[in-house]
Design a protein around this motif. Structure first.
Motif, short mmCIF file in Angstrom:
data_model
loop_
_atom_site.label_atom_id
_atom_site.label_comp_id
_atom_site.label_asym_id
_atom_site.label_seq_id
_atom_site.Cartn_x
_atom_site.Cartn_y
_atom_site.Cartn_z
N ARG A 323 0.87 -1.20 0.00
CA ARG A 323 0.00 0.00 0.00
C ARG A 323 0.89 1.23 0.00
NH1 ARG A 323 -3.75 -1.26 3.62
NH2 ARG A 323 -5.31 -1.68 2.00
N VAL A 324 0.56 2.19 -0.88
CA VAL A 324 1.35 3.41 -0.98
C VAL A 324 0.63 4.56 -0.27
CG1 VAL A 324 2.56 2.70 -3.06
CG2 VAL A 324 0.36 3.88 -3.26
N GLU A 325 1.29 5.72 -0.26
CA GLU A 325 0.88 6.82 0.61
C GLU A 325 -0.53 7.34 0.36
OE1 GLU A 325 3.60 10.04 -0.02
OE2 GLU A 325 3.77 9.62 -2.16
N ASP A 326 -1.06 7.24 -0.87
CA ASP A 326 -2.42 7.74 -1.12
C ASP A 326 -3.49 6.69 -0.87
OD1 ASP A 326 -2.20 6.02 -3.23
OD2 ASP A 326 -2.33 7.54 -4.81
N GLY A 327 -3.08 5.54 -0.30
CA GLY A 327 -4.03 4.48 0.04
C GLY A 327 -4.19 3.41 -1.02
N THR A 328 -3.59 3.60 -2.18
CA THR A 328 -3.69 2.61 -3.25
C THR A 328 -2.93 1.34 -2.86
OG1 THR A 328 -3.77 4.36 -4.91
CG2 THR A 328 -3.24 2.14 -5.69
N GLU A 329 -3.58 0.19 -3.09
CA GLU A 329 -2.91 -1.09 -2.82
C GLU A 329 -2.50 -1.72 -4.15
OE1 GLU A 329 -3.56 -5.06 -0.09
OE2 GLU A 329 -5.30 -4.25 -1.14
N ILE A 330 -1.22 -2.02 -4.26
CA ILE A 330 -0.69 -2.64 -5.47
C ILE A 330 -0.46 -4.12 -5.16
CG2 ILE A 330 1.23 -2.68 -7.12
CD1 ILE A 330 1.54 0.35 -6.45
N GLU A 331 -1.24 -4.97 -5.80
CA GLU A 331 -1.21 -6.39 -5.47
C GLU A 331 0.01 -7.09 -6.06
OE1 GLU A 331 -4.92 -8.15 -6.57
OE2 GLU A 331 -6.02 -7.18 -4.94
N ALA A 332 0.48 -8.11 -5.35
CA ALA A 332 1.65 -8.86 -5.80
C ALA A 332 1.56 -10.29 -5.27
CB ALA A 332 2.92 -8.20 -5.31
N ASP A 333 2.16 -11.21 -6.02
CA ASP A 333 2.24 -12.60 -5.58
C ASP A 333 3.58 -12.89 -4.89
OD1 ASP A 333 -0.24 -13.33 -6.98
OD2 ASP A 333 0.94 -12.99 -8.80
N VAL A 334 4.61 -12.14 -5.30
CA VAL A 334 5.96 -12.32 -4.75
C VAL A 334 6.53 -10.95 -4.43
CG1 VAL A 334 8.28 -13.23 -5.17
CG2 VAL A 334 6.29 -14.41 -6.15
N LEU A 335 7.26 -10.87 -3.32
CA LEU A 335 7.88 -9.62 -2.89
C LEU A 335 9.39 -9.84 -2.78
CD1 LEU A 335 7.29 -6.74 -1.96
CD2 LEU A 335 6.84 -7.62 0.33
N VAL A 336 10.16 -9.05 -3.52
CA VAL A 336 11.62 -9.16 -3.49
C VAL A 336 12.20 -7.86 -2.94
CG1 VAL A 336 13.72 -9.54 -4.82
CG2 VAL A 336 11.60 -10.68 -5.51
N TYR A 337 13.00 -8.01 -1.89
CA TYR A 337 13.65 -6.84 -1.28
C TYR A 337 15.06 -6.69 -1.85
CZ TYR A 337 9.92 -6.86 2.21
OH TYR A 337 8.71 -6.82 2.83
N GLY A 338 15.26 -5.63 -2.61
CA GLY A 338 16.61 -5.30 -3.08
C GLY A 338 17.11 -4.11 -2.29
N THR A 339 17.14 -4.26 -0.98
CA THR A 339 17.34 -3.13 -0.07
C THR A 339 18.72 -3.10 0.57
OG1 THR A 339 16.10 -4.48 1.53
CG2 THR A 339 14.93 -2.69 0.44
N GLY A 340 19.69 -3.80 -0.02
CA GLY A 340 21.07 -3.62 0.38
C GLY A 340 21.48 -4.27 1.68
N PHE A 341 22.53 -3.70 2.26
CA PHE A 341 23.22 -4.33 3.38
C PHE A 341 23.50 -3.33 4.50
CE2 PHE A 341 24.17 -6.38 -0.58
CZ PHE A 341 24.03 -7.73 -0.30
N ALA A 342 23.79 -3.88 5.68
CA ALA A 342 24.13 -3.04 6.83
C ALA A 342 25.60 -2.65 6.73
CB ALA A 342 23.85 -3.80 8.13
N ALA A 343 25.91 -1.79 5.75
CA ALA A 343 27.30 -1.47 5.43
C ALA A 343 28.01 -0.74 6.57
CB ALA A 343 27.36 -0.64 4.16
N THR A 344 27.27 0.04 7.36
CA THR A 344 27.91 0.82 8.43
C THR A 344 27.97 0.06 9.75
OG1 THR A 344 25.79 1.88 9.00
CG2 THR A 344 27.19 3.00 7.39
N GLU A 345 27.43 -1.16 9.79
CA GLU A 345 27.48 -1.97 11.01
C GLU A 345 28.63 -2.97 10.89
OE1 GLU A 345 23.70 -3.74 11.76
OE2 GLU A 345 22.62 -1.82 11.68
N PHE A 346 29.84 -2.50 11.04
CA PHE A 346 31.02 -3.32 10.86
C PHE A 346 31.09 -4.43 11.91
CE2 PHE A 346 31.83 0.69 8.88
CZ PHE A 346 32.55 0.38 7.73
N LEU A 347 31.48 -5.61 11.47
CA LEU A 347 31.60 -6.82 12.29
C LEU A 347 30.26 -7.35 12.77
CD1 LEU A 347 34.86 -6.24 14.37
CD2 LEU A 347 34.54 -6.68 11.94
N GLY A 348 29.16 -6.75 12.29
CA GLY A 348 27.83 -7.29 12.59
C GLY A 348 27.54 -7.39 14.07
N ARG A 349 27.05 -8.57 14.48
CA ARG A 349 26.69 -8.77 15.89
C ARG A 349 27.82 -9.40 16.70
NH1 ARG A 349 22.02 -9.94 12.94
NH2 ARG A 349 20.24 -8.62 13.47
N MET A 350 29.00 -9.47 16.15
CA MET A 350 30.14 -10.03 16.85
C MET A 350 30.49 -9.14 18.06
SD MET A 350 33.80 -10.99 15.09
CE MET A 350 32.99 -11.42 13.54
#
Length: 487
Positions: A323-350
């Motif tokens: 759903r986008v900001e004006d309330g419109t719902e865009i239907e989908a069967d599959v959702l793919v996140y191409g949202t990158g990485f935690a580049a500034t979190e060096f060494l992760g949870r170590m």
């Protein structure tokens, strides 16, 4: 592991290019007391993990490879993931690194024992390893990030991050929603649209797109590279100089950067005929502020009738789609996140503890920082590979990794001398270095907009502010005057 006649013991974390490059440098210098811990069942780092359709490197392979191990058999200039992974594994075999690797061994924490001058490293499986030198080589782009969008878990269909691609999901004839337009998305979107019924690309900010010259190498070229190596070396040098020129343009010469910007505009006009779509794809920030993306397929894919570019802000994920900001719902069967990485979190949870039990997380509370991207005051004998402020806006990170491996090898050589227990970079040396780097970055294009290069407070923790030849010069010799040497 402990210090022996063969030299100090070294514990490396990660089997990507960083960990492998460091291990080879040590072995070539005669140091064999090292172990590489790898959380996965196989080697390869990001090139093992990123198997999405179209996955490839955006740096030409003659440069995106070890200088001491050229590959005359690259199939094309910009190689794809399977070829890069195969190259890295061939290198591991050639240099006899397999006996040094412990697979399925995830590091959870490390603590420095000041009395004994050793690092104690704990794993999820309950094992404890000890070594004189600790080398985290987990990289900046290894931990996928899912966006903070309300109700993500409500989606009823298949959903996954591009770095954890679910190849069991059938995409043919499906409606696919792609969130993100980064370096991975511009590679997999053109592949998705060939099979999916419809693809909706949710774009927050448009990237700068550059075309890439990506010919397949022919038989005669492979023969030439193999039998007359200087021919491939010349190609590597040409790519290297182009990357340095691009860095110079972005960091020191706005007029040159403007020329690159005009080329991206020409590319949009060539492939996108519809004015409204072209307007959506025009960046409104300086070129280089976000990562420049190289692709020949992305813009033509967006112009296809079964692809839409959606720029309205996402308000939430629903069971049926987005759903986008004006309330419109865009239907989908599959959702793919191409949202990158935690580049500034060096060494992760170590969880890493240095002198006096101080946590690295506390030392980095204002942002990750390290002298030459490797050494942190109060954390003796620890050297990061691909650490803070060593990423590049242009050029090959493997060039940087080789310089870091060389520096770490020199540190190990110093520690091999009798009477040296550990070296700890002086706080004033690191502070002076960080002040310089941040001052230069503050004047650079990377401080001009929000990107994965920066933290929320604006500090750039990922990128190196200059040419790679400068980094080569500054890391060429380990100066013990920069360190507190403890016997």
């Amino acid at each position: 592991m402990s210090s022996s006649a063969k030299g100090p013991s070294v514990l490396i974390v990660g089997t990507g290019f960083g960990g492998i490059g460091t291990a080879i440098e040590l072995k070539r210098a005669g140091f064999t007391e090292f172990t590489i811990l790898e959380s996965a069942a196989t080697s390869g780092g990001v090139w093992r993990d990123n198997t999405y359709p179209g996955a490839a490197c955006d740096i030409p392979s003659p440069l995106y490879s070890f200088s001491f191990e050229p590959n005359p058999r690259w199939p094309k200039r910009f190689s794809h993931q399977p070829d890069i992974l195969a190259y890295l594994r061939r290198v591991i075999t050639k240099y006899g690194l397999e006996p040094h690797i412990r697979y399925r061994t995830q590091v959870t924490g490390a603590a420095f024992d000041e009395d004994r001058g050793v690092w104690r490293v704990e794993t999820r499986g309950g094992e404890t390893f000890e070594a004189n030198v600790f080398v985290p080589a987990v990289g900046q782009l290894s931990r996928p990030v899912l966006p903070d969008i309300p109700n993500r878990e409500r989606f009823a269909g298949d959903a996954f991050h591009s770095a954890r691609w679910d190849h069991g999901v059938e995409l043919t004839g499906k409606r696919v929603a792609v969130i993100g337009t980064g370096a991975s998305a511009v590679q997999f979107v053109p592949e998705l649209r060939k099979h999916a019924k419809h693809v909706t690309v949710f774009q927050r900010t448009p990237p700068y797109i550059m075309a890439k010259s990506d010919p397949a190498y022919r038989r005669w070229q492979h023969w030439l590279f193999e039998h007359v190596p200087p021919t491939q070396l010349l190609g590597r040098l040409r790519i290297f100089l182009l990357a340095e020129y691009a860095t110079y343009a972005m960091t020191r010469h706005p007029v040159l950067a403007k020329m690159f910007e005009l080329r991206t505009a020409q590319l949009r006009r060539r492939h996108i005929k519809e004015p409204q779509l072209r307007a959506k794809l025009k960046p409104a920030y300086p070129l280089g502020c976000k990562r420049i993306l190289f692709t020949n397929d992305y813009l033509p894919a967006l112009a296809q009738p079964n692809v839409d570019v959606e720029t309205r802000r996402i308000s939430e994920i629903t069971e049926q789609g987005v759903r986008v900001e004006d309330g419109t719902e865009i239907e989908a069967d599959v959702l793919v996140y191409g949202t990158g990485f935690a580049a500034t979190e060096f060494l992760g949870r170590m969880k890493v503890l240095g002198l006096g039990g101080r946590a690295l997380q506390d030392a980095w509370s204002g942002g990750a920082r390290a002298y030459l991207g490797m050494a942190v005051p109060g954390f003796p004998n620890m050297f990061c590979v691909y650490g803070p402020n060593t990423n590049l806006g242009a050029g090959s990170i493997i060039y940087m990794i080789e310089r870091q491996a060389r520096y770490i090898r020199q540190a190990v050589e110093r520690l091999a001398r009798p009477g040296v227990s550990y070296v700890d970079v002086r706080p004033e040396v690191e502070q002076r270095y960080d002040d310089e780097v941040q001052r230069r970055l503050g004047r650079s294009v990377w401080s001009a907009c929000t990107s994965w290069y920066r933290q929320a407070d604006g500090r750039v923790t990922t990128n190196w502010p200059g040419l790679v030849t400068e980094y080569d010069r500054r890391t060429r010799r380990l100066d013990l005057a920069d360190y507190r040497v403890v016997a």
